[in-house]
Design a protein around this motif. Structure first.
Motif, PDB file in Angstrom:
ATOM      1  N   ILE A   1       6.426   4.916  -9.417  1.00 30.34           N
ATOM      2  CA  ILE A   1       6.638   4.302  -8.107  1.00 30.34           C
ATOM      3  C   ILE A   1       7.389   3.010  -8.357  1.00 30.34           C
ATOM      4  CG2 ILE A   1       5.526   3.373  -6.041  1.00 30.34           C
ATOM      5  CD1 ILE A   1       3.009   4.981  -6.874  1.00 30.34           C
ATOM      6  N   VAL A   2       8.445   2.731  -7.584  1.00 28.06           N
ATOM      7  CA  VAL A   2       9.211   1.522  -7.848  1.00 28.06           C
ATOM      8  C   VAL A   2       9.287   0.642  -6.605  1.00 28.06           C
ATOM      9  CG1 VAL A   2      11.497   2.491  -7.244  1.00 28.06           C
ATOM     10  CG2 VAL A   2      11.325   0.615  -8.908  1.00 28.06           C
ATOM     11  N   GLY A   3       9.161  -0.650  -6.840  1.00 26.87           N
ATOM     12  CA  GLY A   3       9.415  -1.662  -5.814  1.00 26.87           C
ATOM     13  C   GLY A   3      10.374  -2.692  -6.390  1.00 26.87           C
ATOM     14  N   VAL A   4      11.382  -3.050  -5.629  1.00 23.67           N
ATOM     15  CA  VAL A   4      12.351  -4.062  -6.063  1.00 23.67           C
ATOM     16  C   VAL A   4      12.511  -5.058  -4.929  1.00 23.67           C
ATOM     17  CG1 VAL A   4      14.708  -4.526  -6.820  1.00 23.67           C
ATOM     18  CG2 VAL A   4      13.568  -2.403  -7.525  1.00 23.67           C
ATOM     19  N   ASP A   5      12.060  -6.281  -5.152  1.00 29.07           N
ATOM     20  CA  ASP A   5      12.057  -7.282  -4.092  1.00 29.07           C
ATOM     21  C   ASP A   5      12.243  -8.669  -4.678  1.00 29.07           C
ATOM     22  OD1 ASP A   5      10.486  -5.646  -1.685  1.00 29.07           O
ATOM     23  OD2 ASP A   5       9.709  -5.183  -3.678  1.00 29.07           O
ATOM     24  N   ARG A   6      12.981  -9.500  -3.958  1.00 28.69           N
ATOM     25  CA  ARG A   6      12.979 -10.914  -4.301  1.00 28.69           C
ATOM     26  C   ARG A   6      11.565 -11.448  -4.099  1.00 28.69           C
ATOM     27  NH1 ARG A   6      13.636 -15.069  -1.045  1.00 28.69           N
ATOM     28  NH2 ARG A   6      14.337 -13.765   0.678  1.00 28.69           N
ATOM     29  N   LEU A   7      11.139 -12.337  -4.973  1.00 27.28           N
ATOM     30  CA  LEU A   7       9.773 -12.858  -4.915  1.00 27.28           C
ATOM     31  C   LEU A   7       9.621 -13.741  -3.678  1.00 27.28           C
ATOM     32  CD1 LEU A   7       7.154 -12.724  -6.540  1.00 27.28           C
ATOM     33  CD2 LEU A   7       7.881 -14.770  -7.767  1.00 27.28           C
TER      34      LEU A   7
ATOM     35  N   LYS B   1       7.884 -10.233   1.738  1.00 28.75           N
ATOM     36  CA  LYS B   1       8.057  -8.885   1.190  1.00 28.75           C
ATOM     37  C   LYS B   1       6.755  -8.100   1.084  1.00 28.75           C
ATOM     38  CE  LYS B   1      12.453  -9.597   0.703  1.00 28.75           C
ATOM     39  NZ  LYS B   1      13.426  -8.937   1.607  1.00 28.75           N
ATOM     40  N   GLY B   2       5.635  -8.738   1.336  1.00 29.47           N
ATOM     41  CA  GLY B   2       4.365  -8.014   1.348  1.00 29.47           C
ATOM     42  C   GLY B   2       3.910  -7.529  -0.013  1.00 29.47           C
ATOM     43  N   LEU B   3       4.206  -8.294  -1.070  1.00 23.67           N
ATOM     44  CA  LEU B   3       3.889  -7.820  -2.416  1.00 23.67           C
ATOM     45  C   LEU B   3       2.382  -7.836  -2.699  1.00 23.67           C
ATOM     46  CD1 LEU B   3       6.816  -9.390  -4.473  1.00 23.67           C
ATOM     47  CD2 LEU B   3       6.636  -7.123  -3.458  1.00 23.67           C
ATOM     48  N   GLU B   4       1.679  -8.840  -2.215  1.00 23.32           N
ATOM     49  CA  GLU B   4       0.221  -8.846  -2.411  1.00 23.32           C
ATOM     50  C   GLU B   4      -0.404  -7.644  -1.715  1.00 23.32           C
ATOM     51  OE1 GLU B   4      -1.927 -12.763  -2.366  1.00 23.32           O
ATOM     52  OE2 GLU B   4      -0.028 -13.444  -1.484  1.00 23.32           O
TER      53      GLU B   4
ATOM     54  N   LEU C   1       0.479 -13.292  -7.379  1.00 24.85           N
ATOM     55  CA  LEU C   1       0.820 -11.950  -7.837  1.00 24.85           C
ATOM     56  C   LEU C   1       0.503 -11.756  -9.314  1.00 24.85           C
ATOM     57  CD1 LEU C   1       4.175 -11.394  -5.948  1.00 24.85           C
ATOM     58  CD2 LEU C   1       2.025 -10.161  -5.585  1.00 24.85           C
ATOM     59  N   GLU C   2       0.711 -12.795 -10.101  1.00 24.63           N
ATOM     60  CA  GLU C   2       0.366 -12.694 -11.520  1.00 24.63           C
ATOM     61  C   GLU C   2      -1.133 -12.475 -11.684  1.00 24.63           C
ATOM     62  OE1 GLU C   2       1.946 -16.318 -13.038  1.00 24.63           O
ATOM     63  OE2 GLU C   2       3.972 -15.513 -13.317  1.00 24.63           O
ATOM     64  N   GLY C   3      -1.927 -13.183 -10.885  1.00 26.51           N
ATOM     65  CA  GLY C   3      -3.373 -13.009 -10.947  1.00 26.51           C
ATOM     66  C   GLY C   3      -3.811 -11.640 -10.459  1.00 26.51           C
ATOM     67  N   LEU C   4      -3.181 -11.166  -9.379  1.00 26.17           N
ATOM     68  CA  LEU C   4      -3.567  -9.886  -8.793  1.00 26.17           C
ATOM     69  C   LEU C   4      -3.195  -8.720  -9.707  1.00 26.17           C
ATOM     70  CD1 LEU C   4      -4.832  -8.551  -6.347  1.00 26.17           C
ATOM     71  CD2 LEU C   4      -2.595  -8.608  -5.219  1.00 26.17           C
TER      72      LEU C   4
ATOM     73  N   VAL D   1       8.884   0.324  -0.259  1.00 26.00           N
ATOM     74  CA  VAL D   1       9.569  -0.794   0.404  1.00 26.00           C
ATOM     75  C   VAL D   1       8.691  -1.211   1.581  1.00 26.00           C
ATOM     76  CG1 VAL D   1      11.700  -1.588   1.494  1.00 26.00           C
ATOM     77  CG2 VAL D   1      11.801   0.172  -0.284  1.00 26.00           C
ATOM     78  N   THR D   2       7.873  -2.260   1.372  1.00 28.68           N
ATOM     79  CA  THR D   2       6.810  -2.552   2.340  1.00 28.68           C
ATOM     80  C   THR D   2       6.783  -4.009   2.787  1.00 28.68           C
ATOM     81  OG1 THR D   2       5.258  -2.883   0.507  1.00 28.68           O
ATOM     82  CG2 THR D   2       5.380  -0.682   1.473  1.00 28.68           C
ATOM     83  N   PRO D   3       7.897  -4.568   3.259  1.00 25.54           N
ATOM     84  CA  PRO D   3       7.872  -5.956   3.725  1.00 25.54           C
ATOM     85  C   PRO D   3       6.989  -6.113   4.965  1.00 25.54           C
ATOM     86  CG  PRO D   3       9.912  -4.903   4.388  1.00 25.54           C
ATOM     87  CD  PRO D   3       9.223  -3.947   3.447  1.00 25.54           C
ATOM     88  N   LEU D   4       6.430  -7.300   5.111  1.00 24.20           N
ATOM     89  CA  LEU D   4       5.645  -7.603   6.308  1.00 24.20           C
ATOM     90  C   LEU D   4       6.568  -7.843   7.498  1.00 24.20           C
ATOM     91  CD1 LEU D   4       3.022 -10.032   4.740  1.00 24.20           C
ATOM     92  CD2 LEU D   4       2.926  -7.532   4.959  1.00 24.20           C
ATOM     93  N   ARG D   5       7.769  -8.345   7.208  1.00 25.78           N
ATOM     94  CA  ARG D   5       8.780  -8.548   8.245  1.00 25.78           C
ATOM     95  C   ARG D   5      10.111  -8.745   7.534  1.00 25.78           C
ATOM     96  NH1 ARG D   5       9.020  -9.779  13.689  1.00 25.78           N
ATOM     97  NH2 ARG D   5      10.501 -11.318  14.424  1.00 25.78           N
TER      98      ARG D   5
END
Length: 475
Positions: free
Chosen positions: A266-272, A276-279, A322-325, A365-369
């Motif tokens: 599974i791949v996700g590519v996003d600017r930090l 972007k809803g990474l958490e 994100l590093e902690g999670l 690809v799961t951004p919050l907005r």
């Protein structure tokens, strides 16, 4: 009104992509789109170099590379702090992404934002010829059209907004919001990715400023009339498909398949970025691991998240979180020969990414907005038509309006994300091919060429005389 055949298109953005980045594959989606527009038309690309100077002089550095002429200026450290790190990224960006809790309001930020827009206008104005058309990009430069008008610029000027337009109640929390939005009536055309963003803009200016919407959809205020259009940006689809079949992409694909060791990726590519809803993505993926223990060691998530805006505290916080999670999830579920999340904090060339996309069973690809999200379209374009992967896409990305045949989810729901991952892994090949073909039809039809032509056609048509405008095309 008609422009003669010597008319030029001047593109203006906050940052200008350095010459040579195209050949390196290091460009982002917007940079690729703007460079492609300037290869079609005469003109140049104007903006900040990304460099600082002790004292602003207005010196312009001209360069030409790969068919694109760039004109860049350096900014003072105070400009960068107040205009870019401050008002653009700590005030407007969070507000326009519905994060009122993160928006910071300081007079110094607003003052720096206005000052830099004035400097852009004063530096650019001597370069503008009477028949030029000017295309301004994004929220960094809202007042630029107004500043150019003050300097006597009567050219056609358009603005394209690459991020969402917030609801009226949200925007009303911005100090001096009415004054800022009023400056947008200096433009002739304003473009948005979706009808929702355009309608939110129309609601604000009619309800809050008293602008008048006519039967043709044009909006008038204070003697100025603008046209607001929906014009979603696309990718250079043909170029990206070809890139996905390049030797670099093939090598990247083979490396990922070997590294996967017969597991599904599974791949996700996003600017930090918090938008972007990474958490939420990590938590949704963890929910999948909990609910489907039989899938552990059969799948892994590769999250590529290059850092951005590292001097802004909220971006430092998201990186730490994100590093902690990711560390906690890996600690809880990893085995000696399997790690559930590969979390990488660096960027990769687009041709390398094309191979990675092609190797992934799922694009997440799961951004919050998100105003659009071109990663979703690149993932689709990179797939093998005979055995494509599955795109899981947030309903709150602008791309969801066009890519309706993706697996659409609410990114705030860990349950929904976990169910979508499980469904995508089980999806049979005929269904994957059916969905991909419909997605690819959209990516091919409404590509970057369609986007820029749609906007430029609107910009270069003056309804006061109902005449179309021609731009000289570079052969």
């Amino acid at each position: 009104m008609e422009f003669n055949t010597l008319s030029r298109l001047i593109v203006i953005s906050n940052r200008v992509q350095p010459p040579g980045a195209a050949s390196s594959g290091a460009q982002g989606g917007l940079s690729v789109a703007l460079a492609a527009a300037l290869r079609e038309y005469t003109g140049f690309w104007f903006g900040w170099s990304g460099e600082s100077t002790e004292q602003f002089t207005g010196h312009i550095n001209f360069e030409r590379d790969d068919g694109v002429t760039t004109a860049t200026i350096d900014l003072e450290d105070q400009d960068i702090e107040e205009y870019y790190n401050g008002y653009a990224n700590r005030t407007l960006w969070p507000l326009f992404h519905d994060r009122v809790d993160l928006a910071e309001y300081e007079r110094g930020f607003a003052g720096g934002y206005q000052r830099v827009n004035e400097r852009f206008a004063e530096t650019l104005r001597p370069l503008v010829e009477p028949d030029d058309a000017i295309w301004v990009q994004d929220y960094h430069l809202f007042p630029l059209g107004s500043e150019l008008r003050k300097l006597g610029c009567e050219n056609r000027i358009g603005l394209f907004l690459h991020i969402p337009w917030p609801a009226r109640r949200v925007l009303s929390s911005l100090p001096m919001a009415e004054e800022l939005v009023s400056t947008l009536f200096a433009y002739d055309v304003i473009g948005f990715h979706t009808d929702e963003w355009r309608d939110s803009f129309t609601e604000y200016v009619t309800q809050q400023l008293g602008a008048v919407l006519n039967d043709e959809g044009d909006i008038s205020l204070g003697g100025r009339t603008i046209r607001a259009i929906t014009c979603p940006i696309g990718i250079d689809t043909k170029e990206f498909v070809a890139m996905s079949q390049s030797e670099t992409a093939k090598l990247s694909y083979r490396q990922m398949r070997e590294s996967a060791n017969n597991r599904e990726m599974i791949v996700g590519v996003d600017r930090l970025d918090y938008s972007k809803g990474l958490e939420e993505r990590f938590l949704g993926y963890e929910r999948f691991l909990v609910e489907h223990p039989e899938e552990r060691k059969e799948v892994f998530l590769l999250q590529i998240a290059p850092p951005s805006r590292e001097t802004v505290e909220t971006y430092q916080n998201i990186r730490t979180a994100l590093e902690g999670l990711s560390g906690r999830i890996n600690g809880a579920y990893a085995d000696i020969d399997w790690v559930p999340i590969r979390y990488v904090n660096q960027g990769y060339r687009r041709d390398v990414l094309a191979g990675i996309y092609r190797a992934a069973k799922i694009g997440l690809v799961t951004p919050l907005r998100d105003g659009m999200n071109l990663v979703a379209k690149e993932y689709v374009a990179a797939q093998d038509p005979e055995d494509p992967g599955v795109l899981i896409l947030s309903r709150f990305a602008g791309a969801a309006i066009q890519l309706k045949d993706a697996v659409l989810i609410n990114p705030y729901s860990a349950e929904e994300m976990a169910d979508a991952i499980a469904s995508a892994l089980r999806m049979d090949k005929p269904e994957r091919i059916r969905r991909w073909r419909l997605l690819m039809d959209s990516v091919e039809k409404e590509d970057v060429v369609w986007w820029r032509q749609t906007f430029v056609d609107a910009l270069m048509t003056d309804d006061r005389s109902d005449d179309s405008v021609d731009i000289a095309v570079v052969e």
